[in-house]
Write a protein that holds these residues in place. Sequence first.
Motif, PDB file in Angstrom:
ATOM      1  N   GLN A 195       0.822  -1.245   0.070  1.00 32.00           N
ATOM      2  CA  GLN A 195       0.189   0.034  -0.057  1.00 32.00           C
ATOM      3  C   GLN A 195       0.745   1.144  -0.013  1.00 32.00           C
ATOM      4  N   GLN A 196       1.751   1.254   0.615  1.00 36.44           N
ATOM      5  CA  GLN A 196       2.846   2.454   0.767  1.00 36.44           C
ATOM      6  C   GLN A 196       3.437   2.497  -0.567  1.00 36.44           C
ATOM      7  N   ALA A 197       3.921   1.651  -1.289  1.00 33.67           N
ATOM      8  CA  ALA A 197       4.544   1.445  -2.551  1.00 33.67           C
ATOM      9  C   ALA A 197       3.398   2.042  -3.692  1.00 33.67           C
ATOM     10  N   MET A 198       2.112   1.611  -3.528  1.00 37.85           N
ATOM     11  CA  MET A 198       1.411   2.213  -4.366  1.00 37.85           C
ATOM     12  C   MET A 198       1.021   3.809  -4.053  1.00 37.85           C
ATOM     13  N   GLN A 199       0.938   4.153  -2.928  1.00 38.63           N
ATOM     14  CA  GLN A 199       0.906   5.861  -2.615  1.00 38.63           C
ATOM     15  C   GLN A 199       1.778   6.342  -3.071  1.00 38.63           C
ATOM     16  N   GLU A 200       2.997   5.865  -3.008  1.00 36.01           N
ATOM     17  CA  GLU A 200       4.136   6.520  -3.551  1.00 36.01           C
ATOM     18  C   GLU A 200       4.538   6.810  -5.070  1.00 36.01           C
ATOM     19  N   GLN A 201       3.683   5.719  -5.646  1.00 33.55           N
ATOM     20  CA  GLN A 201       3.766   5.689  -7.165  1.00 33.55           C
ATOM     21  C   GLN A 201       2.574   6.362  -7.589  1.00 33.55           C
ATOM     22  N   GLN A 202       1.409   6.695  -6.928  1.00 37.03           N
ATOM     23  CA  GLN A 202       0.319   7.696  -6.943  1.00 37.03           C
ATOM     24  C   GLN A 202       1.028   9.025  -6.840  1.00 37.03           C
ATOM     25  N   ARG A 203       1.877   9.516  -5.819  1.00 39.71           N
ATOM     26  CA  ARG A 203       2.227  10.568  -5.462  1.00 39.71           C
ATOM     27  C   ARG A 203       3.116  11.273  -6.761  1.00 39.71           C
ATOM     28  N   ARG A 204       4.034  10.078  -7.052  1.00 38.81           N
ATOM     29  CA  ARG A 204       4.813  10.562  -8.401  1.00 38.81           C
ATOM     30  C   ARG A 204       4.207  10.695  -9.647  1.00 38.81           C
ATOM     31  N   LEU A 205       3.092  10.017  -9.892  1.00 38.37           N
ATOM     32  CA  LEU A 205       2.252  10.221 -10.979  1.00 38.37           C
ATOM     33  C   LEU A 205       1.758  11.658 -11.011  1.00 38.37           C
ATOM     34  N   GLN A 206       1.113  11.838  -9.749  1.00 33.99           N
ATOM     35  CA  GLN A 206       0.507  13.357  -9.589  1.00 33.99           C
ATOM     36  C   GLN A 206       1.505  14.365  -9.842  1.00 33.99           C
ATOM     37  N   ALA A 207       2.662  14.236  -9.382  1.00 33.55           N
ATOM     38  CA  ALA A 207       3.610  15.283  -9.471  1.00 33.55           C
ATOM     39  C   ALA A 207       4.236  15.494 -10.961  1.00 33.55           C
ATOM     40  N   LEU A 208       4.228  14.137 -11.603  1.00 37.44           N
ATOM     41  CA  LEU A 208       4.595  14.367 -12.883  1.00 37.44           C
ATOM     42  C   LEU A 208       3.336  14.998 -13.880  1.00 37.44           C
ATOM     43  N   LEU A 209       1.966  14.638 -13.597  1.00 35.93           N
ATOM     44  CA  LEU A 209       1.215  15.284 -14.397  1.00 35.93           C
ATOM     45  C   LEU A 209       0.897  16.710 -13.891  1.00 35.93           C
ATOM     46  N   GLN A 210       1.275  17.225 -12.639  1.00 39.76           N
ATOM     47  CA  GLN A 210       1.251  18.702 -12.521  1.00 39.76           C
ATOM     48  C   GLN A 210       2.505  19.405 -12.951  1.00 39.76           C
ATOM     49  N   ALA A 211       3.697  18.650 -13.032  1.00 40.66           N
ATOM     50  CA  ALA A 211       4.761  19.303 -13.876  1.00 40.66           C
ATOM     51  C   ALA A 211       4.390  19.491 -15.315  1.00 40.66           C
ATOM     52  N   HIS A 212       3.589  18.564 -15.967  1.00 39.31           N
ATOM     53  CA  HIS A 212       3.415  18.423 -17.509  1.00 39.31           C
ATOM     54  C   HIS A 212       2.377  19.734 -17.551  1.00 39.31           C
ATOM     55  N   ARG A 213       1.435  20.017 -16.814  1.00 39.35           N
ATOM     56  CA  ARG A 213       0.444  20.959 -16.723  1.00 39.35           C
ATOM     57  C   ARG A 213       1.103  22.495 -16.671  1.00 39.35           C
ATOM     58  N   GLN A 214       2.012  22.425 -15.768  1.00 38.43           N
ATOM     59  CA  GLN A 214       2.845  23.698 -15.975  1.00 38.43           C
ATOM     60  C   GLN A 214       3.805  24.054 -16.988  1.00 38.43           C
ATOM     61  N   GLN A 215       4.222  22.937 -17.409  1.00 30.06           N
ATOM     62  CA  GLN A 215       5.232  22.936 -18.817  1.00 30.06           C
ATOM     63  C   GLN A 215       4.269  23.579 -19.935  1.00 30.06           C
ATOM     64  N   VAL A 216       3.040  23.128 -19.996  1.00 38.26           N
ATOM     65  CA  VAL A 216       2.207  23.473 -21.061  1.00 38.26           C
ATOM     66  C   VAL A 216       1.881  24.789 -20.892  1.00 38.26           C
ATOM     67  N   ARG A 217       1.417  25.410 -19.707  1.00 34.65           N
ATOM     68  CA  ARG A 217       1.147  26.665 -19.489  1.00 34.65           C
ATOM     69  C   ARG A 217       2.211  27.766 -19.876  1.00 34.65           C
ATOM     70  N   VAL A 218       3.491  27.272 -19.581  1.00 29.54           N
ATOM     71  CA  VAL A 218       4.760  28.141 -19.649  1.00 29.54           C
ATOM     72  C   VAL A 218       5.116  28.225 -21.407  1.00 29.54           C
ATOM     73  N   THR A 219       4.858  27.056 -22.035  1.00 34.11           N
ATOM     74  CA  THR A 219       5.182  27.137 -23.432  1.00 34.11           C
ATOM     75  C   THR A 219       3.943  27.932 -24.115  1.00 34.11           C
TER      76      THR A 219
END
Length: 200
Positions: free
Chosen positions: A163-187
Motif C-alpha cells: 500500500q505504501q508503494a502504491m501511494q508513493e507511485q500515485q504521488r509520483r504520477l500526480q507530481a509528473l502530471l502537475q509538472a506537465h500541466r505547468q510546462q504546457v502553460r509556460v510554453t
Amino acid sequence: MSSEKQEWLSAASDNRQISDSELDLLLQQPELQQKLERYQLAAAVFRQEKTVSLPADFGADIAALLHDEPTYQLTQSRNLLQKVGAGIRYAANGSWLKPAAQGAVAAGVALFAVLGVQQYQQPNGQDLMLPSPVLQTNPVGGFATPVSLSSSTVDSRFAEQEQQAMQEQQRRLQALLQAHRQQVRVTEQEQVKTEQDNEQ
C-alpha cells in the motif's frame, strides 16, 4: 621545343591535369605561356567555341575593384533561440509543434504509469516458476520476525508495504502530471509572447 613539352602543353590546353613541376615551369617561362595560349585558342576553334581574350592586367583590375568596394558591417539583432523559434513557427506554420509536444509528453506519462504499475503488480505465477532455495537465509519480508508471530501478521506487513508503494507511485504520477500541466502553460505563455514580439 621538344615533343614532350608539346604533349603536356597540349594536355594542359585540353584541361587535363599537369604535374607540379610542369606548372612551375609554365609559370616561369613566358614563351610556354604564349604557346599554351595559342594551343587553347586552336582547341577552341576546333570545338567551335567563341573565345574572349582577357587583357594581361585582368587580375590587377579585379583587385582594384575589390579594394574600392565598400565594406558592410552586419549586426546580429536576434539571438539563437529567437532564430530557432522563428524557424519552427514558419515550418508548417508552427501549428504542428504544440500538439506533437503535448502528445510526446502524454506518451511519456502513460509509459511511466504503465511501467510503474507493472513493477509493483507481478503475478503470483512467476513466483512459482522461480527455483526455491534449499536453505532460506534471508528473513521473510526483509526483516526478522519472532517465531511466535502468526503468518497473518507477516501478511499484514506485506500489505502495508504494498500500500505504501502504491501511494508513493500515485504521488509520483500526480507530481509528473502537475509538472506537465505547468510546462504546457509556460510554453503557451512563451508562444503568445513571441507572437506579440513578432507582430511589433
